[in-house]
Design a protein around this motif. Structure first.
Motif, short mmCIF file in Angstrom:
data_model
loop_
_atom_site.label_atom_id
_atom_site.label_comp_id
_atom_site.label_asym_id
_atom_site.label_seq_id
_atom_site.Cartn_x
_atom_site.Cartn_y
_atom_site.Cartn_z
N ASP A 51 -5.37 -3.90 11.32
CA ASP A 51 -6.41 -4.20 10.32
C ASP A 51 -5.84 -4.25 8.91
O ASP A 51 -6.38 -4.93 8.04
N MET A 52 -4.77 -3.49 8.68
CA MET A 52 -4.14 -3.44 7.36
C MET A 52 -3.22 -4.65 7.15
O MET A 52 -2.69 -4.85 6.06
N ILE A 101 -0.66 3.06 9.80
CA ILE A 101 -0.50 1.62 9.53
C ILE A 101 -1.01 0.86 10.76
O ILE A 101 -0.52 1.09 11.87
N THR A 102 -1.99 0.01 10.52
CA THR A 102 -2.73 -0.64 11.62
C THR A 102 -2.72 -2.17 11.48
O THR A 102 -2.40 -2.71 10.41
N LYS A 125 0.85 -1.19 0.00
CA LYS A 125 0.00 0.00 0.00
C LYS A 125 0.89 1.25 0.00
O LYS A 125 1.86 1.30 0.75
#
Lengths: 112, 112
Positions: free
Chosen positions: A30-31, A27-28, A2
């Motif tokens: 979930d990513m 940036i998590t 990404k």
């Protein structure tokens, strides 16, 4: 992979003892980032993060502006291009003591 | 805690398929950062990191310059203030396609 500009991630207000602070969660977990998280903080002039202590460390890079990190007794100055490492269980507070916005990256480990 | 300018950490050359790349190891396990490491990369015009794949993810923030991240087939452009997330096991190469130095932070998990 990404690729995106940080400004495409909306800022959220920060509560709990903070003043004039926003966070963008870049940036998590979930990513798909399972180990640690990248956040970008923006603190307006005179603003500050909570004076607190916790088990997780902070890895910080100052992008713009200037301020101090306060440990409850001593305030250490920083400015753009500085690195700040706050180890686990060390008391800390980030304060914008400059005339413009303070902007920094702050990375923390994800909870297991 | 520790506060220091990134330039106080000496750059090291990068070998193994890289060209015109230096790394400054800003926050390390030796410093007490047990979970992840902060490194700052500088790539000169025309330089590149190796085209490779590995188990650890990259969390990247572009500080200065511009370039592309290449996955073996497709090149995606980036520039200052962009975030790049490279998940575990994704092929990647950073290339400086601009006219000035490319500078970015790249954080990786520490080995357990």
């Amino acid at each position: 992979m990404k690729v995106f500009n940080y400004q495409t991630v909306n800022p959220e207000g920060v509560e709990g003892g903070a003043s004039k602070v926003n966070v963008r969660r870049l940036i998590t977990k979930d990513m798909g980032a399972k180990n640690f998280a990248m956040r970008l903080f923006e603190i307006e002039t005179g603003g500050y993060s909570p004076l607190h202590t916790h088990a997780w460390e902070h890895e910080v890079f100052i992008l713009e502006g200037e301020g101090v990190v306060f440990d409850g007794e001593k305030a250490t100055s920083f400015k753009a291009d500085d690195v700040v490492f706050v180890p686990s269980e060390e008391r800390h507070q980030f304060r914008n003591t400059g005339r413009k916005q303070l902007k920094f990256l702050c990375l923390i480990p994800n909870e297991k």
